[in-house]
Scaffold this active site. Structure first.
Site, PDB file in Angstrom:
ATOM      1  N   GLU A 115       1.145  -0.257  -0.071  1.00 31.61           N
ATOM      2  CA  GLU A 115      -0.022  -0.484  -0.908  1.00 31.61           C
ATOM      3  C   GLU A 115      -0.508   0.761  -1.804  1.00 31.61           C
ATOM      4  O   GLU A 115      -0.216   1.709  -1.377  1.00 31.61           O
ATOM      5  CB  GLU A 115      -1.174  -0.729   0.150  1.00 31.61           C
ATOM      6  CG  GLU A 115      -2.702  -0.776  -0.135  1.00 31.61           C
ATOM      7  CD  GLU A 115      -3.415  -1.013   1.189  1.00 31.61           C
ATOM      8  OE1 GLU A 115      -3.089  -1.591   2.020  1.00 31.61           O
ATOM      9  OE2 GLU A 115      -4.465  -0.564   0.971  1.00 31.61           O
ATOM     10  N   CYS A 116      -0.933   0.390  -2.983  1.00 32.45           N
ATOM     11  CA  CYS A 116      -1.419   1.794  -3.871  1.00 32.45           C
ATOM     12  C   CYS A 116      -2.631   1.375  -4.539  1.00 32.45           C
ATOM     13  O   CYS A 116      -2.534   0.636  -5.604  1.00 32.45           O
ATOM     14  CB  CYS A 116      -0.434   2.290  -4.649  1.00 32.45           C
ATOM     15  SG  CYS A 116      -0.519   3.489  -5.862  1.00 32.45           S
ATOM     16  N   CYS A 154       3.723   2.279  -9.341  1.00 29.88           N
ATOM     17  CA  CYS A 154       3.385   1.262  -8.200  1.00 29.88           C
ATOM     18  C   CYS A 154       3.032   0.112  -9.172  1.00 29.88           C
ATOM     19  O   CYS A 154       3.803  -0.910  -8.637  1.00 29.88           O
ATOM     20  CB  CYS A 154       2.285   1.663  -7.308  1.00 29.88           C
ATOM     21  SG  CYS A 154       2.751   3.353  -6.240  1.00 29.88           S
ATOM     22  N   ARG A 187       2.001   6.112   1.191  1.00 31.34           N
ATOM     23  CA  ARG A 187       3.315   6.419   2.158  1.00 31.34           C
ATOM     24  C   ARG A 187       2.620   6.735   3.582  1.00 31.34           C
ATOM     25  O   ARG A 187       3.200   7.890   4.139  1.00 31.34           O
ATOM     26  CB  ARG A 187       4.006   7.837   1.437  1.00 31.34           C
ATOM     27  CG  ARG A 187       4.487   7.420   0.143  1.00 31.34           C
ATOM     28  CD  ARG A 187       5.774   8.484  -0.118  1.00 31.34           C
ATOM     29  NE  ARG A 187       5.364   9.940  -0.086  1.00 31.34           N
ATOM     30  CZ  ARG A 187       5.129  10.471  -1.351  1.00 31.34           C
ATOM     31  NH1 ARG A 187       5.451   9.925  -2.594  1.00 31.34           N
ATOM     32  NH2 ARG A 187       4.736  11.734  -1.203  1.00 31.34           N
ATOM     33  N   THR A 232       4.529  16.144  -5.270  1.00 30.29           N
ATOM     34  CA  THR A 232       4.113  14.882  -4.534  1.00 30.29           C
ATOM     35  C   THR A 232       4.574  15.476  -3.002  1.00 30.29           C
ATOM     36  O   THR A 232       3.822  15.101  -1.999  1.00 30.29           O
ATOM     37  CB  THR A 232       4.549  13.843  -4.616  1.00 30.29           C
ATOM     38  OG1 THR A 232       4.171  12.793  -3.874  1.00 30.29           O
ATOM     39  CG2 THR A 232       5.982  13.461  -4.909  1.00 30.29           C
ATOM     40  N   ASP A 289       6.617  11.647   3.896  1.00 26.46           N
ATOM     41  CA  ASP A 289       6.689  10.060   4.098  1.00 26.46           C
ATOM     42  C   ASP A 289       6.338   9.627   5.511  1.00 26.46           C
ATOM     43  O   ASP A 289       7.219  10.135   6.235  1.00 26.46           O
ATOM     44  CB  ASP A 289       8.053   9.503   3.396  1.00 26.46           C
ATOM     45  CG  ASP A 289       7.766   7.813   3.372  1.00 26.46           C
ATOM     46  OD1 ASP A 289       7.154   7.481   3.848  1.00 26.46           O
ATOM     47  OD2 ASP A 289       8.416   7.616   2.538  1.00 26.46           O
ATOM     48  N   ARG A 340       5.940   6.696   6.447  1.00 31.55           N
ATOM     49  CA  ARG A 340       5.955   5.186   6.701  1.00 31.55           C
ATOM     50  C   ARG A 340       6.936   4.759   7.848  1.00 31.55           C
ATOM     51  O   ARG A 340       7.748   5.682   8.143  1.00 31.55           O
ATOM     52  CB  ARG A 340       6.272   4.510   5.426  1.00 31.55           C
ATOM     53  CG  ARG A 340       5.042   4.567   4.408  1.00 31.55           C
ATOM     54  CD  ARG A 340       5.577   3.902   3.025  1.00 31.55           C
ATOM     55  NE  ARG A 340       6.445   4.765   2.324  1.00 31.55           N
ATOM     56  CZ  ARG A 340       6.891   4.625   1.238  1.00 31.55           C
ATOM     57  NH1 ARG A 340       6.549   3.381   0.732  1.00 31.55           N
ATOM     58  NH2 ARG A 340       7.904   5.404   0.551  1.00 31.55           N
TER      59      ARG A 340
HETATM   60  N1  LIG Z   1       1.111  10.796  -0.426  1.00 30.05           N
HETATM   61  C1  LIG Z   1       1.411  10.255  -1.697  1.00 30.05           C
HETATM   62  N2  LIG Z   1       1.355   8.829  -1.867  1.00 30.05           N
HETATM   63  C2  LIG Z   1       1.705   8.304  -2.982  1.00 30.05           C
HETATM   64  C3  LIG Z   1       1.815   9.143  -4.010  1.00 30.05           C
HETATM   65  N3  LIG Z   1       1.992   8.607  -5.277  1.00 30.05           N
HETATM   66  C4  LIG Z   1       2.061   7.336  -4.742  1.00 30.05           C
HETATM   67  N4  LIG Z   1       2.095   7.209  -3.598  1.00 30.05           N
HETATM   68  C5  LIG Z   1       2.280   6.040  -2.467  1.00 30.05           C
HETATM   69  O1  LIG Z   1       3.290   5.730  -2.418  1.00 30.05           O
HETATM   70  C6  LIG Z   1       3.781   4.587  -2.116  1.00 30.05           C
HETATM   71  C7  LIG Z   1       4.578   3.812  -3.112  1.00 30.05           C
HETATM   72  O2  LIG Z   1       5.684   3.737  -2.361  1.00 30.05           O
HETATM   73  P1  LIG Z   1       6.691   2.566  -3.174  1.00 30.05           P
HETATM   74  O3  LIG Z   1       6.377   1.787  -4.069  1.00 30.05           O
HETATM   75  O4  LIG Z   1       7.160   1.721  -1.669  1.00 30.05           O
HETATM   76  O5  LIG Z   1       7.809   3.487  -3.670  1.00 30.05           O
HETATM   77  P2  LIG Z   1       9.102   4.438  -3.070  1.00 30.05           P
HETATM   78  O6  LIG Z   1       9.031   4.734  -1.632  1.00 30.05           O
HETATM   79  O7  LIG Z   1       9.123   5.520  -4.216  1.00 30.05           O
HETATM   80  O8  LIG Z   1      10.076   3.501  -3.173  1.00 30.05           O
HETATM   81  P3  LIG Z   1      10.717   2.516  -4.246  1.00 30.05           P
HETATM   82  O9  LIG Z   1       9.593   2.192  -5.130  1.00 30.05           O
HETATM   83  O10 LIG Z   1      10.947   1.326  -3.390  1.00 30.05           O
HETATM   84  O11 LIG Z   1      12.115   3.242  -4.862  1.00 30.05           O
HETATM   85  C8  LIG Z   1       2.250   3.841  -2.108  1.00 30.05           C
HETATM   86  O12 LIG Z   1       1.734   3.753  -0.877  1.00 30.05           O
HETATM   87  C9  LIG Z   1       1.553   4.729  -2.947  1.00 30.05           C
HETATM   88  O13 LIG Z   1       0.165   4.842  -2.796  1.00 30.05           O
HETATM   89  C10 LIG Z   1       1.524  10.555  -3.858  1.00 30.05           C
HETATM   90  O14 LIG Z   1       1.341  11.422  -4.854  1.00 30.05           O
HETATM   91  N5  LIG Z   1       1.176  11.061  -2.657  1.00 30.05           N
HETATM   92 ZN   LIG Z   2       0.971   4.212  -6.678  1.00 34.72          ZN
END
Ligand SMILES: Nc1nc2c(ncn2[C@@H]2O[C@H](COP(=O)(O)OP(=O)(O)OP(=O)(O)O)[C@@H](O)[C@H]2O)c(=O)[nH]1
Ligand SMILES: [Zn+2]
Length: 373
Positions: A232-233, A246, A273, A293, A305, A307
């Site tokens: 979720e984002c 996202c 995350r 990040t 991360d 998760r």
């Molecule tokens: N803590 C943090 N979370 C972030 C940031 N930017 C995006 N997110 C979160 O990262 C998550 C995005 O994860 P995913 O789309 O699963 O991406 P990923 O782990 O990079 O993996 P893939 O997209 O599958 O390659 C979401 O929950 C976003 O809210 C950031 O700068 N800091």
């Molecule tokens: Zn995002």
């Protein structure tokens, strides 16, 4: 133990953790019990004068301030070899300073006084577990903790109406909740990108955090099914934030699943995350100050991360998807699912063009998190 007794016990344990989280989020102190030791703890970000007085009155002791090793490192406090570092509360440390020690957002404009005294020996397991507990509550990973005699924990909980929770239950919480997930609702929801789509809502039996599975078309469960795990984002998915990828990944995944004729997207309640929306906004504030990040997460005291992938694996299994082709650039998702019994027949790249706002974010994921991009 009979099967139904075991289930009852598991539910009680989940409930104890959930109650403690709710209390911590309200600025109430809770008891964390270990083997022969216990602590009365308060989330540092909720520590104002009233809460601190209450903590001292209930425990009869001056608390220590506990931080993660990541956060201590940022504050130039030398490591102790443990994941959690305890600081002695000195006379000159007031509530705003304590909160600022937990919250990195003020690091640059409020240089800290010091020097701090850290306790090097004998970290009580109840304090490490308390840090895990505030993280589960999506609070900053820092607590104020006072030791209480274990034999008094029960009577204190009763007389002061405090939540009490066992270390083992905190540590098992995510896994227990994941294994208790069950489908509670299912409905067809035609989407722009994929008209023939069914949403399944999963909820742990204790009523905890809910996740969604979105099944597109008619996936062939005998073959490896195309799948996407999406955390979720709120900012990116709903509002089109340009700081991440996202929103594009979400819509792109649905389109790909529709073109494939069938597949599944898990929409996981793991905002930021796994640190939660409020902490993600705090991390964004640090990113405005120039941190990337990963550093932003760590300056706040979190891991890069936070998760876990057990809920995702459990949902896939319950839906009959044991072998998948996973759309991701994140090697940890592949490993995390495999660890929990899902076979990844193929990793399918899931990349979208960058913009000026998310260029650095995407580059950091590649350079520092080992993402395939
Ligand atoms: N803590 C943090 N979370 C972030 C940031 N930017 C995006 N997110 C979160 O990262 C998550 C995005 O994860 P995913 O789309 O699963 O991406 P990923 O782990 O990079 O993996 P893939 O997209 O599958 O390659 C979401 O929950 C976003 O809210 C950031 O700068 N800091
Ligand atoms: Zn995002």
């Amino acid at each position: 133990m009979s099967k139904s007794n075991k289930k009852d016990t598991e539910l009680k344990r989940l409930r104890a953790v959930d109650r403690a989280i709710a209390d911590l989020r309200r600025g109430l102190s809770v008891i964390v019990r270990g083997e022969g030791e216990a602590s009365l703890v308060l989330a540092t970000e909720m520590a104002f004068d009233v809460e601190l007085e209450d903590l001292a009155a209930k425990s009869g002791e001056t608390p220590v301030l506990a931080l993660t090793a990541h956060r201590a490192n940022v504050l130039h406090i030398p490591p102790t070899g443990d994941d959690v570092v305890r600081l002695v509360i000195e006379d000159w440390m007031d509530a705003p300073l304590m909160r600022a020690l937990a919250d990195a957002v003020h690091d640059l404009d409020q240089p800290f006084r010091g020097p701090f005294t850290r306790l090097k020996e004998g970290l009580p397991p109840s304090i490490s577990a308390a840090i895990k507990l505030v993280k589960l509550g999506r609070l900053l990973p820092s607590v104020l903790a006072s030791a209480i005699p274990i034999e008094k924990a029960g009577s204190l909980a009763e007389s002061a109406d405090l939540s009490a929770v066992d270390i083992a239950d905190i540590l098992a919480f995510e896994e227990t909740a994941a294994l208790q997930l069950r489908k509670v609702a299912a409905a067809r929801v035609p989407l722009q990108a994929a008209e023939n789509t069914t949403f399944y809502a999963f909820r742990p039996k204790d009523g905890g955090i809910e996740h969604l599975a979105i099944v597109v078309g008619e996936p062939n469960r005998r073959a490896a099914v195309l799948a996407r795990l999406h955390s979720e984002c709120f900012t990116g998915d709903l509002l089109g934030s340009l700081k991440c990828d996202c929103g594009e990944q979400l819509r792109g995944a649905l389109k790909a699943l529709a073109e494939e004729g069938g597949g599944v997207l898990l929409y996981l309640a793991q905002e930021g995350r796994g640190i939660g929306l409020i902490n993600k906004l705090r991390a964004y504030k640090l990113q405005e100050q120039g941190f990337d990040t990963i550093d932003a997460n760590e300056r706040l005291g979190f891991d890069a991360d936070e998760r876990v992938f057990q809920p995702a694996a459990e949902m896939l299994k319950q839906l009959g998807f044991r072998k998948i082709r996973l759309m991701t650039n994140n090697p940890e998702k592949v490993e995390g699912l495999e660890r929990h019994g899902i076979e990844i027949a193929e990793r399918v790249s899931h990349t979208f063009p960058s913009n000026t706002h998310n260029e650095l974010y995407l580059a950091t994921k590649k350079k520092r998190s080992g993402h395939y991009l």
